[in-house]
Design an enzyme around this catalytic site. Structure first.
Site, mmCIF file in Angstrom:
data_model
loop_
_atom_site.group_PDB
_atom_site.id
_atom_site.type_symbol
_atom_site.label_atom_id
_atom_site.label_comp_id
_atom_site.label_asym_id
_atom_site.label_seq_id
_atom_site.Cartn_x
_atom_site.Cartn_y
_atom_site.Cartn_z
ATOM 1 N N GLU A 255 12.288 5.118 -1.587
ATOM 2 C CA GLU A 255 11.800 4.602 -2.866
ATOM 3 C C GLU A 255 10.583 5.427 -3.212
ATOM 4 O O GLU A 255 9.562 5.343 -2.533
ATOM 5 C CB GLU A 255 11.384 3.132 -2.728
ATOM 6 N N CYS A 294 4.846 1.188 -8.789
ATOM 7 C CA CYS A 294 5.900 2.188 -8.928
ATOM 8 C C CYS A 294 6.724 1.965 -10.191
ATOM 9 O O CYS A 294 7.337 2.883 -10.710
ATOM 10 C CB CYS A 294 6.796 2.153 -7.702
HETATM 11 P P1 NAP Z 1 2.435 8.263 0.634
HETATM 12 O O1 NAP Z 1 1.167 8.995 0.787
HETATM 13 O O2 NAP Z 1 3.688 9.043 0.580
HETATM 14 O O3 NAP Z 1 2.471 7.241 1.868
HETATM 15 C C1 NAP Z 1 3.496 6.292 1.970
HETATM 16 C C2 NAP Z 1 3.601 5.833 3.415
HETATM 17 O O4 NAP Z 1 4.042 6.912 4.221
HETATM 18 C C3 NAP Z 1 2.288 5.364 4.012
HETATM 19 O O5 NAP Z 1 2.545 4.280 4.867
HETATM 20 C C4 NAP Z 1 1.826 6.583 4.813
HETATM 21 O O6 NAP Z 1 0.971 6.234 5.856
HETATM 22 C C5 NAP Z 1 3.166 7.057 5.332
HETATM 23 N N1 NAP Z 1 3.194 8.445 5.739
HETATM 24 C C6 NAP Z 1 2.595 9.494 5.168
HETATM 25 N N2 NAP Z 1 2.906 10.626 5.840
HETATM 26 C C7 NAP Z 1 3.722 10.254 6.850
HETATM 27 C C8 NAP Z 1 4.379 10.958 7.904
HETATM 28 N N3 NAP Z 1 4.260 12.278 8.025
HETATM 29 N N4 NAP Z 1 5.137 10.258 8.776
HETATM 30 C C9 NAP Z 1 5.271 8.926 8.671
HETATM 31 N N5 NAP Z 1 4.679 8.208 7.678
HETATM 32 C C10 NAP Z 1 3.918 8.860 6.790
HETATM 33 O O7 NAP Z 1 2.420 7.332 -0.644
HETATM 34 P P2 NAP Z 1 1.293 6.298 -1.109
HETATM 35 O O8 NAP Z 1 0.126 7.096 -1.594
HETATM 36 O O9 NAP Z 1 1.042 5.254 -0.079
HETATM 37 O O10 NAP Z 1 2.012 5.561 -2.313
HETATM 38 C C11 NAP Z 1 2.002 6.052 -3.619
HETATM 39 C C12 NAP Z 1 3.355 6.579 -4.022
HETATM 40 O O11 NAP Z 1 4.350 5.642 -3.679
HETATM 41 C C13 NAP Z 1 3.492 6.774 -5.513
HETATM 42 O O12 NAP Z 1 4.032 8.032 -5.757
HETATM 43 C C14 NAP Z 1 4.461 5.694 -5.953
HETATM 44 O O13 NAP Z 1 5.265 6.035 -7.040
HETATM 45 C C15 NAP Z 1 5.269 5.482 -4.753
HETATM 46 N N6 NAP Z 1 5.784 4.107 -4.720
HETATM 47 C C16 NAP Z 1 7.110 3.898 -4.934
HETATM 48 C C17 NAP Z 1 7.616 2.612 -4.900
HETATM 49 C C18 NAP Z 1 9.079 2.342 -5.115
HETATM 50 O O14 NAP Z 1 9.496 1.222 -4.843
HETATM 51 N N7 NAP Z 1 9.850 3.287 -5.557
HETATM 52 C C19 NAP Z 1 6.776 1.539 -4.655
HETATM 53 C C20 NAP Z 1 5.429 1.790 -4.446
HETATM 54 C C21 NAP Z 1 4.942 3.083 -4.477
HETATM 55 P P3 NAP Z 1 -0.616 6.323 5.732
HETATM 56 O O15 NAP Z 1 -0.973 5.976 4.332
HETATM 57 O O16 NAP Z 1 -1.106 5.348 6.723
HETATM 58 O O17 NAP Z 1 -0.950 7.735 6.055
#
Ligand code: NAP
Length: 516
Positions: A255, A294
């Site tokens: 997602e 999102c």
């Molecule tokens: P993110 O930086 O991609 O992080 C998402 C999750 O992935 C966090 O728990 C992060 O952990 C983890 N993560 C990052 N690198 C990783 C790796 N190499 N291995 C394992 N896990 C890893 O995204 P975010 O900043 O939290 O969220 C914002 C984005 O999410 C936006 O682009 C938004 O559109 C999207 N989003 C989409 C939805 C949907 O339902 N489609 C819903 C909400 C948000 P840490 O943060 O602890 O490093």
């Protein structure tokens, strides 16, 4: 300072090494710290898998009852969780309710589904079919629970709902969960898991929790496990390409980003209920959770000639938004969740300004209400106008994850509106506001293949509309292309990800007795 522990192998455990500090985004003050370094992720995954047989020995109904207990436990601690979301997420009270009530509500909805599915453990899929000339040889399809664990990696914006919406479906399907929230806002998720553990709400071993990074966890996934991820496209792509994921064909749901659109039909008059619904939905989506949703509306399409009117109405409403420390009741929009988010949103607005002009707000100017806010991560709502963006322009390619939207005109035809919406190349949800049936039909069918959900606002339902940004357990959530290609929820449809569809062929009586 509060040290968050992980709950792995049935015990609360503190990692070694450098800890990450969680802050209050309104004041910049440290509120907790965590590390999962040094924890044995392989053993944690094996422990979760080992809880599967106990969970799957329960019927649908019994697992549904477990979800009901979980839902009630979260609801009973609602005020405390709302307080944590205000402190660690920068949520207003209303934003926090959206997250926390979304969590208990989704668990309750899946509890109802469990009761509806009853005493069986297998889920039939369609009618059995006769395979031979005689009436003896039959084939039937059914869904059976996978035997591994479900690893859930969540985004920072919904620490309660994100955890619960994934866990509800996995646990109902009979698959134990290892959940990892984004660390920056993890206090709410941590507290939820603590409540559920302390109250014995989940079956033993069915829920594990990582406060920190996953470290080598994903390298140990195998073909019966699943990985469900919510977050940015970049991280999604990285996880999808993980070596164990590729080697063992691990099922992955992503997602990701989305440039959700709202389209005003040419028939909608200023001052009508439908016009108010449209303006209200856009402003709510821009500012709820400070635009860190999102499903938030990022692109607003209006028929040519109505740009100035809509710009004026949106600007009036945005001017009434009170930015500040959400612990104050009068505040209607809190800060962004992290300092990095603030940098990203400012950079994102600069990118949008390569193809649009700002007509409301300045990413570098804001006067937040409340004490201690000078070190908070505040930003003003920002509205831009783009006259005729190309499909490759930032407005169609770059998601700014904050209170930011761009107003764009179209020629009033459904085809033109749909072509512009499709330029976002795959989204979670888009909405159309019109009473013109032909316009709505041709728009919806033209954008449907590019979306997980389309919402229609019309005069007859204006008084009872559910905003497009609200994800419902009954309807699917996800979208193709940029949105990650995933699908969650949707009532029983969501169970499929955690189950294997199998065709069983043989003697009709035998097949039917197995599936009963
Ligand atoms: P993110 O930086 O991609 O992080 C998402 C999750 O992935 C966090 O728990 C992060 O952990 C983890 N993560 C990052 N690198 C990783 C790796 N190499 N291995 C394992 N896990 C890893 O995204 P975010 O900043 O939290 O969220 C914002 C984005 O999410 C936006 O682009 C938004 O559109 C999207 N989003 C989409 C939805 C949907 O339902 N489609 C819903 C909400 C948000 P840490 O943060 O602890 O490093």
């Amino acid at each position: 300072m509060n040290t968050m522990e992980s709950y792995l192998e049935g015990k609360w455990r503190i990692g070694t090494g450098k800890r990450t500090t969680l802050v209050n985004p309104s004041t910049g003050e440290a509120v907790a710290e965590a590390s999962s370094e040094g924890l044995d992720m392989k053993a944690a995954l094996e422990f979760a898998r080992a809880a599967g047989p106990g969970l799957r020995a329960k019927s649908w109904k019994e697992r549904g009852e477990m979800l009901r207990v979980m839902s009630r436990a979260i609801h009973a601690h609602r005020d405390e969780l709302i307080g944590l979301a205000i402190m660690n997420g920068g949520n207003t009270r209303s934003d926090a309710k959206f997250d926390v009530d979304g969590a208990s509500g989704t668990l309750a909805a899946y509890a109802d589904l469990g009761v509806e599915l009853g005493d069986a453990r297998v889920l039939p899929d369609g009618e059995a079919v006769q395979l031979g000339r005689g009436a003896r040889l039959f084939g039937a399809h059914a869904w059976v629970s996978r035997q591994g664990a479900a690893v859930h990696v969540n985004a920072f914006n919904f620490p309660a709902w994100g955890l619960a919406e994934k866990a509800a479906v996995a646990l109902l399907a009979g698959v134990p969960v290892v959940t990892k929230p984004a660390i920056s806002t993890a206090l709410v998720s941590h507290r939820i898991v603590k409540i559920l553990v302390d109250e014995g709400a989940c079956a033993p071993g069915a829920l594990s929790f990582i406060a920190g990074s996953t470290h080598d966890l994903l390298d140990h996934l195998d073909g019966q496990d699943v990985l469900a991820f919510t977050g940015s496209s970049d991280t999604g792509a990285l996880l999808r390409g993980g070596k164990s994921v590729l080697a063992h064909s691990v099922r992955v749901n992503v997602e990701a980003d989305s440039l959700n659109a709202a389209v005003l039909g040419p028939d909608v008059e200023d001052g009508s209920d439908l016009f108010h619904l449209f303006i209200g939905d856009v402003v709510r989506d821009m500012t709820q959770k400070t635009g860190q949703k999102c499903t938030a509306i990022r692109r607003v399409y209006v028929p040519r000639g109505k740009e100035e009117l809509v710009e004026e109405r949106l600007s009036e409403r945005l001017a009434a938004i009170k930015v500040g420390n959400p612990s104050l009741d009068e505040v209607t929009m809190g800060p962004l969740a992290t300092e990095q988010q603030l940098k990203d949103v400012r950079r994102g607005v600069a990118r949008l300004e390569t193809c649009a002009r700002r007509v409301f707000g300045d990413p570098n100017v804001v006067s937040p209400i409340g004490e201690g806010t000078s070190r908070g991560f505040f930003i003003s709502p920002i509205l831009l106008v783009s006259d005729s963006p190309e499909p490759t322009d930032a407005v169609h390619t770059h998601e700014v994850f904050g209170p930011v939207a761009t107003l764009i005109s179209y020629d009033g035809s459904a085809d033109a509106a749909a072509a512009l919406v499709r330029a976002g190349w795959g989204g979670l949800v888009s909405s159309v506001y019109s009473d013109d049936k032909a316009f709505v039909k041709s728009f919806v069918l033209a954008v449907a293949p590019f979306h997980g959900r389309v919402t229609i606002g019309s005069s007859k339902m204006a008084g009872q509309a559910i905003p497009p940004g609200t994800v419902l357990p009954q309807l699917v959530h996800g979208g193709p292309g940029r949105a990650g290609g995933g699908e969650e929820l949707g009532g029983r449809r969501g169970l499929a990800f955690y189950m294997q569809r199998v065709a069983i062929q043989g003697d009709r009586a035998l097949v039917e007795s197995i599936l009963a």
